[in-house]
Motif scaffolding. Structure first.
Motif, PDB file in Angstrom:
ATOM      1  N   ILE A   1       0.846  -1.193   0.000  1.00  0.00           N
ATOM      2  CA  ILE A   1       0.000   0.000   0.000  1.00  0.00           C
ATOM      3  C   ILE A   1       0.878   1.238   0.000  1.00  0.00           C
ATOM      4  O   ILE A   1       1.862   1.309   0.746  1.00  0.00           O
ATOM      5  N   LEU A   2       0.497   2.222  -0.810  1.00  0.00           N
ATOM      6  CA  LEU A   2       1.117   3.540  -0.738  1.00  0.00           C
ATOM      7  C   LEU A   2       0.222   4.404   0.127  1.00  0.00           C
ATOM      8  O   LEU A   2      -0.959   4.596  -0.190  1.00  0.00           O
ATOM      9  N   PHE A   3       0.774   4.903   1.240  1.00  0.00           N
ATOM     10  CA  PHE A   3       0.039   5.817   2.112  1.00  0.00           C
ATOM     11  C   PHE A   3       0.341   7.244   1.685  1.00  0.00           C
ATOM     12  O   PHE A   3       1.509   7.625   1.549  1.00  0.00           O
ATOM     13  N   VAL A   4      -0.713   8.025   1.442  1.00  0.00           N
ATOM     14  CA  VAL A   4      -0.580   9.433   1.076  1.00  0.00           C
ATOM     15  C   VAL A   4      -1.082  10.246   2.264  1.00  0.00           C
ATOM     16  O   VAL A   4      -2.279  10.261   2.549  1.00  0.00           O
ATOM     17  N   HIS A   5      -0.147  10.874   2.970  1.00  0.00           N
ATOM     18  CA  HIS A   5      -0.501  11.644   4.164  1.00  0.00           C
ATOM     19  C   HIS A   5      -0.792  13.082   3.771  1.00  0.00           C
ATOM     20  O   HIS A   5       0.099  13.809   3.327  1.00  0.00           O
ATOM     21  N   LEU A   6      -2.049  13.501   3.933  1.00  0.00           N
ATOM     22  CA  LEU A   6      -2.425  14.892   3.696  1.00  0.00           C
ATOM     23  C   LEU A   6      -2.152  15.654   4.987  1.00  0.00           C
ATOM     24  O   LEU A   6      -2.807  15.430   6.002  1.00  0.00           O
ATOM     25  N   ASP A   7      -1.173  16.525   4.944  1.00  0.00           N
ATOM     26  CA  ASP A   7      -0.649  17.173   6.137  1.00  0.00           C
ATOM     27  C   ASP A   7      -0.872  18.681   6.076  1.00  0.00           C
ATOM     28  O   ASP A   7      -0.709  19.286   5.011  1.00  0.00           O
ATOM     29  N   GLY A   8      -1.218  19.249   7.216  1.00  0.00           N
ATOM     30  CA  GLY A   8      -1.393  20.697   7.268  1.00  0.00           C
ATOM     31  C   GLY A   8      -1.678  21.171   8.677  1.00  0.00           C
ATOM     32  O   GLY A   8      -1.888  20.367   9.587  1.00  0.00           O
ATOM     33  N   PRO A   9      -1.677  22.490   8.856  1.00  0.00           N
ATOM     34  CA  PRO A   9      -1.862  23.061  10.193  1.00  0.00           C
ATOM     35  C   PRO A   9      -3.296  22.919  10.712  1.00  0.00           C
ATOM     36  O   PRO A   9      -4.258  22.919   9.938  1.00  0.00           O
ATOM     37  N   MET A  10      -3.412  22.823  12.026  1.00  0.00           N
ATOM     38  CA  MET A  10      -4.702  22.616  12.670  1.00  0.00           C
ATOM     39  C   MET A  10      -5.679  23.747  12.355  1.00  0.00           C
ATOM     40  O   MET A  10      -6.868  23.493  12.172  1.00  0.00           O
ATOM     41  N   ASP A  11      -5.209  24.989  12.266  1.00  0.00           N
ATOM     42  CA  ASP A  11      -6.146  26.099  12.057  1.00  0.00           C
ATOM     43  C   ASP A  11      -6.831  26.015  10.687  1.00  0.00           C
ATOM     44  O   ASP A  11      -8.027  26.292  10.568  1.00  0.00           O
ATOM     45  N   ILE A  12      -6.106  25.604   9.670  1.00  0.00           N
ATOM     46  CA  ILE A  12      -6.714  25.455   8.338  1.00  0.00           C
ATOM     47  C   ILE A  12      -7.741  24.328   8.354  1.00  0.00           C
ATOM     48  O   ILE A  12      -8.848  24.468   7.827  1.00  0.00           O
ATOM     49  N   ILE A  13      -7.387  23.218   8.978  1.00  0.00           N
ATOM     50  CA  ILE A  13      -8.304  22.071   9.030  1.00  0.00           C
ATOM     51  C   ILE A  13      -9.531  22.411   9.872  1.00  0.00           C
ATOM     52  O   ILE A  13     -10.658  22.076   9.507  1.00  0.00           O
ATOM     53  N   ALA A  14      -9.332  23.126  10.974  1.00  0.00           N
ATOM     54  CA  ALA A  14     -10.467  23.537  11.810  1.00  0.00           C
ATOM     55  C   ALA A  14     -11.428  24.404  11.000  1.00  0.00           C
ATOM     56  O   ALA A  14     -12.657  24.252  11.112  1.00  0.00           O
TER      57      ALA A  14
END
Length: 187
Positions: free
Chosen positions: A114-127
């Motif tokens: 499996i290729l894992f693609v981690h979508l990463d970013g700051p908590m404030d944008i996701i919130a």
């Protein structure tokens, strides 16, 4: 034949990115949220974080789906939080990952590539994204617990990390390029 898990905390864009990528490539797409038990959904709606015990049967079901698609030689994308290394091992090896005392040595007969693609970013944008989302069982209040639980992928895991601050077309293109470059390695 390629199996991809688009992973990250709630609100990182897993379903949007995964479904768009699957549509572009003509692959099958699954959203792990569709496979949570009613009990798990009720807990999350009440703002109660899921425990490992809550998640393991769900992850084993997802492994079985990926295993079936692998057996059929079907390119597949799964959107799944896969927050902990142990959860990713269950997706790769099923229940044997829990039973095994050698986490880096999954049993060959059930291990998936499996290729894992981690979508990463700051908590404030996701919130901000979660505040705009309607009709989903995952409340904004659980975002901090997701970040607290998150164990970003690391070597020797097969993964790429993509900033969720990129536009959707840029994100899909980065992942598609990584898949095409790594496809020979996954075969």
């Amino acid at each position: 034949m390629v199996l991809v898990v688009v992973m990250g905390v709630s609100g990182s864009g897993k379903t949007t990115v995964g479904s768009r990528l699957a549509e572009k490539l003509g692959w099958k797409f699954y959203d792990a949220d569709d496979y949570h038990s009613l009990e798990n959904k009720k807990k999350m709606e009440k703002g109660i974080p899921l425990s490992d015990e809550d998640r393991i049967p769900w992850l084993c079901t997802l492994h079985d789906i990926l295993k079936r698609e692998d057996t059929c030689r079907q390119d597949t994308i799964l959107a799944c939080s896969a927050l902990k290394k142990m959860y990713r091992r269950v997706l790769i090896s099923g229940a044997s990952a829990i039973e095994s005392n050698q986490p880096e040595q999954p049993r060959e007969n059930s291990a998936l590539k499996i290729l894992f693609v981690h979508l990463d970013g700051p908590m404030d944008i996701i919130a901000g994204r979660l505040e705009k989302r309607r009709g989903h069982f995952m409340p904004l209040e659980l975002l901090k617990s997701q970040f607290d639980t998150l164990e970003p992928p690391s070597a020797p895991e097969n993964f790429i990390t993509v900033s969720l601050e990129k536009s959707l077309p840029e994100t899909v293109l980065v992942i598609e390029s990584a898949i095409l470059q790594g496809e020979a390695l996954l075969e």
